[in-house]
Design an enzyme around this catalytic site. Sequence first.
Site, PDB file in Angstrom:
ATOM      1  N   ASP A  72     -10.621 -26.801 -15.134  1.00  0.00           N
ATOM      2  CA  ASP A  72     -11.526 -25.520 -15.241  1.00  0.00           C
ATOM      3  C   ASP A  72     -11.322 -24.771 -16.470  1.00  0.00           C
ATOM      4  O   ASP A  72     -10.203 -24.198 -16.425  1.00  0.00           O
ATOM      5  CB  ASP A  72     -12.030 -24.604 -13.988  1.00  0.00           C
ATOM      6  CG  ASP A  72     -12.298 -25.466 -12.907  1.00  0.00           C
ATOM      7  OD1 ASP A  72     -11.886 -26.640 -12.629  1.00  0.00           O
ATOM      8  OD2 ASP A  72     -12.896 -25.198 -12.037  1.00  0.00           O
ATOM      9  N   ASN A 146     -19.697 -27.260 -10.934  1.00  0.00           N
ATOM     10  CA  ASN A 146     -20.999 -26.791  -9.870  1.00  0.00           C
ATOM     11  C   ASN A 146     -21.580 -25.468 -10.806  1.00  0.00           C
ATOM     12  O   ASN A 146     -22.494 -24.851 -10.891  1.00  0.00           O
ATOM     13  CB  ASN A 146     -20.390 -25.946  -8.558  1.00  0.00           C
ATOM     14  CG  ASN A 146     -18.900 -25.123  -8.717  1.00  0.00           C
ATOM     15  OD1 ASN A 146     -18.069 -25.398  -9.263  1.00  0.00           O
ATOM     16  ND2 ASN A 146     -19.112 -24.027  -8.374  1.00  0.00           N
ATOM     17  N   HIS A 147     -20.710 -24.938 -11.674  1.00  0.00           N
ATOM     18  CA  HIS A 147     -21.063 -23.979 -12.594  1.00  0.00           C
ATOM     19  C   HIS A 147     -22.141 -24.135 -13.733  1.00  0.00           C
ATOM     20  O   HIS A 147     -23.029 -23.587 -14.017  1.00  0.00           O
ATOM     21  CB  HIS A 147     -19.982 -23.062 -13.227  1.00  0.00           C
ATOM     22  CG  HIS A 147     -19.066 -22.183 -12.282  1.00  0.00           C
ATOM     23  ND1 HIS A 147     -19.753 -20.912 -12.063  1.00  0.00           N
ATOM     24  CD2 HIS A 147     -18.190 -22.394 -11.091  1.00  0.00           C
ATOM     25  CE1 HIS A 147     -18.858 -20.359 -11.083  1.00  0.00           C
ATOM     26  NE2 HIS A 147     -18.072 -21.176 -10.604  1.00  0.00           N
TER      27      HIS A 147
END
Length: 356
Positions: A72, A146-147
């Site tokens: 991430d 997911n973001h």
Amino acid sequence: MAVVPLLRAAGLSTSTATATAPRPGHGDGSRRVPSCKCRAAGGGGGRPAITVAGDPPTFVSAPGRRIVAVGDLHGDLYQTRAALVMAGLLSSESDGHVWTGGQTVLVQVGDILDRGEDEIAILSLLSSLNMQAKSQGGAVFQVNGNHETMNVEGDFRYVDPGAFDECISFLEYLDECDGNWDDAFLNWVNVSKRWNKEYPKSPNGDWRPWNFVKKQKGIAARTSLFKRGGPLACELARHPVVLSVNDWIFCHGGLHPHHVEYGIERMNREVSVWMKGSSANRDDDLDIPFIATRGYDSVVWSRLYSQDPMEMTRRSWKLSSVVAEQTLKAVGAKGMVVGHTPQTRGVNWYPLFSVG
């Protein structure tokens, strides 16, 4: 980032920023022949060319390549550069964005968006590096997290104030480029630093709820870019939620047996089509590919494999291991690399229990 091997693969090295797979000892992905588009990246150095199947990319055969995975990034361009320089993939010059990885394959496992203020610059950087890598026989792949799906849905709860400003600035720069999207997008990482000096990003205080005009301008700019069918949503739609490179699986949260049964290529295609869909239908929950993007056990939300083994009970650890082994056997892979869950002790790696 977590690495889930079927066996403790000799030569697999990891760090807090990257997970690196060795030259595969068996299988190069050619055993999978899905009915989809295939592309090839230049070879060289005596190695066969990289071949890519799927739209978006799903199965990649990269014989003899070093594979680097980065977790991430969350809008932090400084740390993104630091990780890529450390991995030997990016020039160390502060103003340079030159690929130095040769034939290396880089996989970013999702969540470039939210929490930081340089999201579009990172997307621009990775796109530019991919073009450079292909010319040298390497490649850069991104996996949506997911973001990414949250922003396409219009969920801006975790957007940094500076990221709203970046959206405003990028649209202004796009106008300067006479609407030429490719030129503006690919060059944004090179001009964003100068642009930010000329048009400083707002301090957090400027984004308090009562600054209605400022906030609405930022939301409108971001919505126009990330809404379904918007230009940045279409950029994200180029990328899968699950990627197979040789005999390794890369995804943001985790792949489970029921995902494999549903079909990896099918999930990737459905998420891509959803992202590229008509903006008029973007609020239609029925169009959202639930199995990939919603729920605790979806591909982008699962945390089954990324829990800290030191904090797990033996039963939960064994359950995670059994599910992982079943998944890897079903998809014909020897390991899986995921992001999503912060790892305070560095890359989380644990072996699997045998089902038999």
